[in-house]
Design a protein around this motif. Structure first.
Motif, PDB file in Angstrom:
ATOM      1  N   ILE A  16       0.864  -1.178   0.000  1.00 44.69           N
ATOM      2  CA  ILE A  16       0.000   0.000   0.000  1.00 44.69           C
ATOM      3  C   ILE A  16       0.900   1.227   0.000  1.00 44.69           C
ATOM      4  N   ASP A  17       0.682   2.077  -0.984  1.00 43.81           N
ATOM      5  CA  ASP A  17       1.527   3.249  -1.182  1.00 43.81           C
ATOM      6  C   ASP A  17       2.975   2.786  -1.315  1.00 43.81           C
ATOM      7  N   ASP A  18       3.848   3.209  -0.410  1.00 44.86           N
ATOM      8  CA  ASP A  18       5.270   2.901  -0.557  1.00 44.86           C
ATOM      9  C   ASP A  18       5.746   1.780   0.362  1.00 44.86           C
ATOM     10  N   LEU A  19       4.826   1.157   1.102  1.00 45.84           N
ATOM     11  CA  LEU A  19       5.225   0.167   2.091  1.00 45.84           C
ATOM     12  C   LEU A  19       4.639  -1.204   1.805  1.00 45.84           C
ATOM     13  N   GLN A  20       5.442  -2.226   2.084  1.00 43.63           N
ATOM     14  CA  GLN A  20       4.946  -3.600   2.017  1.00 43.63           C
ATOM     15  C   GLN A  20       4.679  -4.082   3.441  1.00 43.63           C
ATOM     16  N   TYR A  21       3.506  -4.688   3.639  1.00 39.62           N
ATOM     17  CA  TYR A  21       3.095  -5.184   4.952  1.00 39.62           C
ATOM     18  C   TYR A  21       3.015  -6.702   4.911  1.00 39.62           C
ATOM     19  N   GLU A  22       3.344  -7.319   6.040  1.00 39.70           N
ATOM     20  CA  GLU A  22       3.248  -8.766   6.185  1.00 39.70           C
ATOM     21  C   GLU A  22       2.241  -9.090   7.270  1.00 39.70           C
ATOM     22  N   ASN A  36      10.076   2.301  -1.688  1.00 40.12           N
ATOM     23  CA  ASN A  36      10.509   3.532  -2.339  1.00 40.12           C
ATOM     24  C   ASN A  36      11.687   4.113  -1.571  1.00 40.12           C
ATOM     25  N   LYS A  37      12.892   3.891  -2.052  1.00 37.46           N
ATOM     26  CA  LYS A  37      14.101   4.368  -1.390  1.00 37.46           C
ATOM     27  C   LYS A  37      14.305   5.872  -1.546  1.00 37.46           C
ATOM     28  N   LEU A  39      12.049   8.121  -0.583  1.00 40.13           N
ATOM     29  CA  LEU A  39      11.240   8.845   0.395  1.00 40.13           C
ATOM     30  C   LEU A  39      12.121   9.710   1.291  1.00 40.13           C
ATOM     31  N   THR A  40      11.633  10.910   1.581  1.00 39.54           N
ATOM     32  CA  THR A  40      12.321  11.770   2.553  1.00 39.54           C
ATOM     33  C   THR A  40      11.581  11.814   3.886  1.00 39.54           C
ATOM     34  N   SER A  41      10.316  11.447   3.895  1.00 38.80           N
ATOM     35  CA  SER A  41       9.549  11.366   5.145  1.00 38.80           C
ATOM     36  C   SER A  41       8.471  10.303   4.999  1.00 38.80           C
ATOM     37  N   ILE A  42       8.085   9.714   6.131  1.00 38.41           N
ATOM     38  CA  ILE A  42       7.063   8.674   6.119  1.00 38.41           C
ATOM     39  C   ILE A  42       6.294   8.712   7.429  1.00 38.41           C
ATOM     40  N   ALA A  43       4.987   8.614   7.329  1.00 36.01           N
ATOM     41  CA  ALA A  43       4.115   8.468   8.495  1.00 36.01           C
ATOM     42  C   ALA A  43       3.524   7.064   8.439  1.00 36.01           C
ATOM     43  N   ILE A  44       3.894   6.234   9.393  1.00 34.72           N
ATOM     44  CA  ILE A  44       3.426   4.843   9.409  1.00 34.72           C
ATOM     45  C   ILE A  44       2.096   4.795  10.134  1.00 34.72           C
ATOM     46  N   PRO A  45       1.045   4.313   9.471  1.00 34.35           N
ATOM     47  CA  PRO A  45      -0.310   4.392  10.040  1.00 34.35           C
ATOM     48  C   PRO A  45      -0.555   3.360  11.125  1.00 34.35           C
ATOM     49  N   ASP A  46      -1.651   3.553  11.854  1.00 32.45           N
ATOM     50  CA  ASP A  46      -2.028   2.588  12.890  1.00 32.45           C
ATOM     51  C   ASP A  46      -2.798   1.415  12.320  1.00 32.45           C
ATOM     52  N   GLN A  47      -3.317   1.569  11.086  1.00 24.38           N
ATOM     53  CA  GLN A  47      -4.038   0.472  10.451  1.00 24.38           C
ATOM     54  C   GLN A  47      -4.026   0.657   8.937  1.00 24.38           C
ATOM     55  N   ILE A  68      12.335  -6.492  10.774  1.00 23.10           N
ATOM     56  CA  ILE A  68      13.796  -6.477  10.680  1.00 23.10           C
ATOM     57  C   ILE A  68      14.223  -5.811   9.372  1.00 23.10           C
ATOM     58  N   SER A  69      15.093  -4.804   9.479  1.00 19.24           N
ATOM     59  CA  SER A  69      15.698  -4.127   8.325  1.00 19.24           C
ATOM     60  C   SER A  69      14.674  -3.517   7.377  1.00 19.24           C
ATOM     61  N   ALA A  70      13.499  -3.183   7.894  1.00 16.87           N
ATOM     62  CA  ALA A  70      12.418  -2.689   7.037  1.00 16.87           C
ATOM     63  C   ALA A  70      12.810  -1.438   6.243  1.00 16.87           C
TER      64      ALA A  70
END
Length: 334
Positions: A16-22, A36-37, A39-47, A68-70
């Motif tokens: 979703i967007d620039d992040l992969q979730y497991e 996406n390497k 990115l200069t800023s990221i807000a990681i959501p609660d859901q 790990i190493s995300a």
């Protein structure tokens, strides 16, 4: 019909967007990686909400972990904001984020694993929440702006966390933990073979996992008055340890905390201890023959019955004398 996949369900991955979730459980996910390497800023959501087949039956998952190493080597990432509800930052999660200057951590955060922010050389703006109870080894290794050295101890910038020795090759026989320290990080003094005595901070609340493991010449543990937790294997194979006195504030003792400590004559568990791991006394028998003393109304009395004759239920708390320093001592049984 029985299907093997029902017993061992496949974990799903979602981008979703620039992040992969497991997927972790039916209702939770972790951030697995950054796609996406640049990115200069990221807000990681609660859901996150994942659409079902053909867009029907969407499913919402809570985001609880950073894997790990995300974000390893996201070299132009400058700012990270973690939403409330995230509980863990795993090993090496932000390693090598050399442009990172600001991280906002939620009060829900419980674990920061080892090397989580290793080599984030420009990181200066980060505040560890009071609720974070588990600090891993070398969390800020290479982040000189966040650490300082005092009497050969490596401390977090506000003095609240001790990461061990600044010069690990120079292990002293005695250590005095500054009174600003609330947490001793995991593996902080691992393998300090010359260490014989530790004077703890009066406000220390947590001794991390394996913090004093293999400190073979350490002779006594006198817990400070506010200590709440002793981590897993914290004093494992401290062969010289003879005296252990717990504080009346202690709540948790991790598994194998005193494994293979053969010279201990006995310990008394205060009634405040409600969470305790496996002692492993039977695994190091006959070398570890010490007893565990509890009061008749101890909340873990039934749970500790596996200790058999090594569990001693004392008639009254008055069986204990107190010296001028307020340290409990068992009376000799007549």
């Amino acid at each position: 019909m029985f299907h093997k996949e029902n017993l061992f369900p496949m974990r799903k991955n979602f981008t979703i967007d620039d992040l992969q979730y497991e997927q972790i459980t039916d209702n939770t996910v972790r951030v697995a990686s950054c796609k996406n390497k640049n990115l200069t800023s990221i807000a990681i959501p609660d859901q996150i909400t994942v659409k079902g087949f053909l867009g029907f039956n969407p499913k919402t998952y809570k985001v609880t972990d950073i894997s790990i190493s995300a974000f390893k080597d996201c070299t132009i990432l400058k700012k990270v904001v973690l939403a409330e509800g995230i509980t863990e930052i795993s090993y090496f999660a932000f390693e090598g984020c050399i442009a990172l200057t600001e991280v906002s951590l939620p009060s829900s955060l419980t674990y920061i694993r080892g090397n989580a922010f290793k080599d984030c050389k420009n990181l200066t703006n980060i505040k560890i929440p009071e609720t974070t109870r588990h600090i891993g080894k070398n969390v800020f290794e290479g982040d000189d702006a966040l650490l300082y050295s005092e009497n050969n101890l490596l401390l977090y910038q506000d003095g609240s966390i001790c990461f061990g020795l600044a010069d690990k090759k120079n292990c002293p026989s005695e250590i005095v933990i500054p009174d600003s320290v609330k947490i001793i990080a995991a593996e902080a003094f691992l393998n300090c073979n010359k260490l014989k005595k530790v004077t703890f901070s009066k406000i220390l609340t947590i001794i991390g996992d394996e913090a004093f493991r293999y400190c073979e010449n350490l002779t006594e543990l006198i817990c400070p008055p506010q200590l709440e937790e002793i981590g897993m294997a914290a004093f494992e194979q401290c062969y010289g340890l003879t005296k252990v006195v717990f504080s009346e504030t202690l709540i948790t003792i991790g598994e194998y905390a005193f494994f293979r400590c053969p010279k201990i004559s006995g310990i008394r568990l205060p009634d405040s201890v409600v969470d305790i791991g496996y002692f492993g006394l039977d695994e190091c028998s006959p070398y570890c023959s010490w007893e565990v003393h509890i009061s008749p109304n101890h909340p873990l009395r039934e749970e500790l019955e596996y200790l058999d004759d090594r569990l001693v239920v004392d008639d009254e708390k008055d069986d204990y004398d107190w010296d001028d320093e307020g340290l409990a001592k068992l009376k000799a049984k007549s």
